[in-house]
Design an enzyme around this catalytic site. Structure first.
Site, PDB file in Angstrom:
ATOM      1  N   GLN A 147       4.595   5.255   2.461  1.00  0.00           N
ATOM      2  CA  GLN A 147       4.871   4.261   3.509  1.00  0.00           C
ATOM      3  C   GLN A 147       6.421   4.188   4.266  1.00  0.00           C
ATOM      4  O   GLN A 147       6.617   3.472   4.870  1.00  0.00           O
ATOM      5  CB  GLN A 147       4.767   2.721   2.846  1.00  0.00           C
ATOM      6  CG  GLN A 147       3.313   2.422   2.413  1.00  0.00           C
ATOM      7  CD  GLN A 147       3.323   1.520   1.257  1.00  0.00           C
ATOM      8  OE1 GLN A 147       4.326   0.480   1.214  1.00  0.00           O
ATOM      9  NE2 GLN A 147       2.194   1.227   0.408  1.00  0.00           N
ATOM     10  N   HIS A 185       6.423   0.351  -0.588  1.00  0.00           N
ATOM     11  CA  HIS A 185       6.821  -1.019  -0.351  1.00  0.00           C
ATOM     12  C   HIS A 185       8.388  -1.156   0.071  1.00  0.00           C
ATOM     13  O   HIS A 185       9.374  -1.627  -0.398  1.00  0.00           O
ATOM     14  CB  HIS A 185       6.906  -1.811  -1.905  1.00  0.00           C
ATOM     15  CG  HIS A 185       5.797  -1.863  -2.422  1.00  0.00           C
ATOM     16  ND1 HIS A 185       5.321  -2.684  -3.655  1.00  0.00           N
ATOM     17  CD2 HIS A 185       4.336  -1.262  -2.070  1.00  0.00           C
ATOM     18  CE1 HIS A 185       4.131  -2.678  -4.024  1.00  0.00           C
ATOM     19  NE2 HIS A 185       3.509  -1.815  -3.186  1.00  0.00           N
ATOM     20  N   GLU A 212      -0.366 -13.161   0.953  1.00  0.00           N
ATOM     21  CA  GLU A 212       0.282 -14.473   1.110  1.00  0.00           C
ATOM     22  C   GLU A 212       0.703 -14.565   2.755  1.00  0.00           C
ATOM     23  O   GLU A 212       1.261 -13.570   3.394  1.00  0.00           O
ATOM     24  CB  GLU A 212       1.683 -14.479   0.251  1.00  0.00           C
ATOM     25  CG  GLU A 212       1.187 -14.498  -1.175  1.00  0.00           C
ATOM     26  CD  GLU A 212       2.309 -15.000  -2.024  1.00  0.00           C
ATOM     27  OE1 GLU A 212       2.059 -15.178  -3.405  1.00  0.00           O
ATOM     28  OE2 GLU A 212       3.356 -15.122  -1.623  1.00  0.00           O
ATOM     29  N   TYR A 266       9.661 -16.948  -3.891  1.00  0.00           N
ATOM     30  CA  TYR A 266       8.412 -17.084  -3.300  1.00  0.00           C
ATOM     31  C   TYR A 266       7.494 -16.457  -4.643  1.00  0.00           C
ATOM     32  O   TYR A 266       6.450 -16.234  -4.492  1.00  0.00           O
ATOM     33  CB  TYR A 266       8.129 -16.390  -2.223  1.00  0.00           C
ATOM     34  CG  TYR A 266       8.658 -17.146  -1.036  1.00  0.00           C
ATOM     35  CD1 TYR A 266       7.776 -18.216  -0.572  1.00  0.00           C
ATOM     36  CD2 TYR A 266      10.047 -17.225  -0.744  1.00  0.00           C
ATOM     37  CE1 TYR A 266       8.255 -18.872   0.543  1.00  0.00           C
ATOM     38  CE2 TYR A 266      10.846 -18.049   0.471  1.00  0.00           C
ATOM     39  CZ  TYR A 266       9.725 -18.918   0.877  1.00  0.00           C
ATOM     40  OH  TYR A 266      10.093 -19.768   1.767  1.00  0.00           O
ATOM     41  N   TYR A 284      -4.248  -3.325 -10.247  1.00  0.00           N
ATOM     42  CA  TYR A 284      -5.471  -2.390  -9.742  1.00  0.00           C
ATOM     43  C   TYR A 284      -6.414  -1.879 -10.663  1.00  0.00           C
ATOM     44  O   TYR A 284      -7.325  -1.566 -10.165  1.00  0.00           O
ATOM     45  CB  TYR A 284      -4.851  -1.194  -8.915  1.00  0.00           C
ATOM     46  CG  TYR A 284      -3.825  -1.588  -7.616  1.00  0.00           C
ATOM     47  CD1 TYR A 284      -4.454  -2.025  -6.495  1.00  0.00           C
ATOM     48  CD2 TYR A 284      -2.674  -1.662  -7.630  1.00  0.00           C
ATOM     49  CE1 TYR A 284      -3.780  -2.646  -5.447  1.00  0.00           C
ATOM     50  CE2 TYR A 284      -1.777  -2.067  -6.706  1.00  0.00           C
ATOM     51  CZ  TYR A 284      -2.403  -2.532  -5.388  1.00  0.00           C
ATOM     52  OH  TYR A 284      -1.676  -2.939  -4.297  1.00  0.00           O
TER      53      TYR A 284
END
Length: 386
Positions: A102, A165, A259, A269, A280
């Site tokens: 990513q 991430h 979310e 949060y 997973y």
């Protein structure tokens, strides 16, 4: 192929499609696919115009005042479009990126006063000699198509192995503060609860990279002073509501638990202490979904849709959608149109189901909605025709 106006080159529902309802069967992939869709409200008819179909892992998009559109590709390139067509040109002189999974060249945004100062901002994974990467914000100006006056503003460290991430979205608020997101880096979720690193957080800086004096966490105890909120797993979508002075974010859950959050100064949060998702392999991450001192999402998705980029509809061109948030869905391959009553979730509609893994959706300065897809490499424009 640079332009395709008649059909979408993907498997989606054919003809007039009432999105969100089981009203029409899927057509075989080899049959022509009509681009016209009726929305769930039956108040808005949309024509989907495929502008380009050769993007390679696109991530972010923005517009310059002269009408040019810039689209980032994760491998480290920025493509230049004019009048909805690829010019064949790319921005030159960009820094090398840590392109792993990513990670790579990610979001792009222009300064709110771009016409005065010419600053363009990018979020990218900076590459280090030990093969680690870190989400980094830099700015530059354009000399023709070359990135000049490059300034590295902040590195969200420590640098990390792999490419999971990295977050990356950039937005500005009404006062010119810059917010950017950084994910927890994946293999150590508790990074998000540790104020001594930059991971799993939303950050707030000045437009020149300095830290605002009223940020909630000082560096006196080793805290990262750019942190605005924490406990955010992997925020790949963020939008600022200028009219209501609100910062919205979407973040990936694990298996379930994506979310939608209203981001407010200094708040926690919850990730990974509380979550509506699971590992997973199906095992629990935690036994709790609520805890005092930790924020609940405005909405969460189970199963995950794999939330990514997002935009707030402010344009008069889509009157039935005005005030809605559009959220890109990677895994579920659609755009989620989220209806709100103030800051309360009301409901949602799935737009353009099976268009592909939608990485970003954005509203242009002249009020049109665009989206980019990952694997199918599309740039599409949603044209209201009723």
């Amino acid at each position: 192929m640079l332009r395709k106006k008649s059909y979408l080159p993907i498997s989606i529902l054919s003809g007039i499609l009432f999105l969100g309802f089981a009203c029409a069967p899927k057509q075989a992939a080899e049959e022509p696919i009509d681009e016209t869709y009726a929305t769930q409200t039956d108040k808005l008819l949309i024509k989907v115009d495929t502008l380009y179909s050769e993007l390679e892992n696109p991530w972010g998009m923005t517009w310059l005042p002269d009408g040019k559109m810039l689209i980032t590709e994760r491998k480290g390139e920025i493509l230049i479009f004019q009048d909805d067509a690829f010019t064949g040109q790319k921005i030159q002189g960009l820094p090398p990126v840590h392109e792993v999974n990513q990670a790579g060249l990610l979001d792009i945004a222009i300064h709110p006063k771009y016409e005065e100062n010419g600053w363009i901002y990018i979020a990218y994974a900076k590459h280090f000699e030990d093969s680690t990467g870190a989400t980094t914000i830099m700015r530059f100006k354009l000399d023709g198509n070359t990135a000049v006056n490059q300034e590295e503003l902040i590195v969200a460290g420590p640098s990390w192995k792999g490419g999971r991430h990295f977050g990356s979205r950039i937005v500005f608020d009404n006062d010119g503060y810059l917010y950017f997101s950084n994910g927890d880096k994946g293999n150590i979720p508790m990074n998000a609860q540790n104020l001594n690193n930059a991971h799993g957080k939303i950050h707030r800086i000045m437009d020149d990279g300095t830290i605002p004096a009223d940020n909630p966490f000082t560096d006196s105890l080793g805290n990262i002073s750019s942190i605005w909120t924490y406990g955010n797993r992997n925020p790949q979508g963020m939008i600022y509501d200028k009219a209501n002075n609100r910062l919205w974010e979407v973040e990936h859950g694990p298996m379930g638990g994506d979310e939608l959050n209203l981001i407010e100064k200094g708040k926690n949060y919850g990730w990974p202490v509380i979550t509506y998702g699971q590992n997973y392999d199906g095992t629990p991450i935690t036994e709790i979904t609520e805890k005092e001192g930790m924020e609940q999402p405005v909405h969460y998705w189970v199963p995950s849709i794999a939330t990514c980029g997002m935009t707030l509809v402010t344009s008069e061109k889509y009157p039935a959608w005005k005030g809605n948030i559009l959220v890109a869905a990677l895994a579920k391959q659609h755009i989620a149109r989220v209806e709100l009553n103030g800051t309360t979730y009301v409901g949602e509609e799935k737009l353009l189901q099976d268009i592909g893994r939608v990485r970003q959706v954005a509203e242009s300065p002249n009020g049109y909605i665009y989206a980019i897809t990952e694997a199918t490499g599309l740039l599409v424009k949603l044209l209201p025709i009723r």
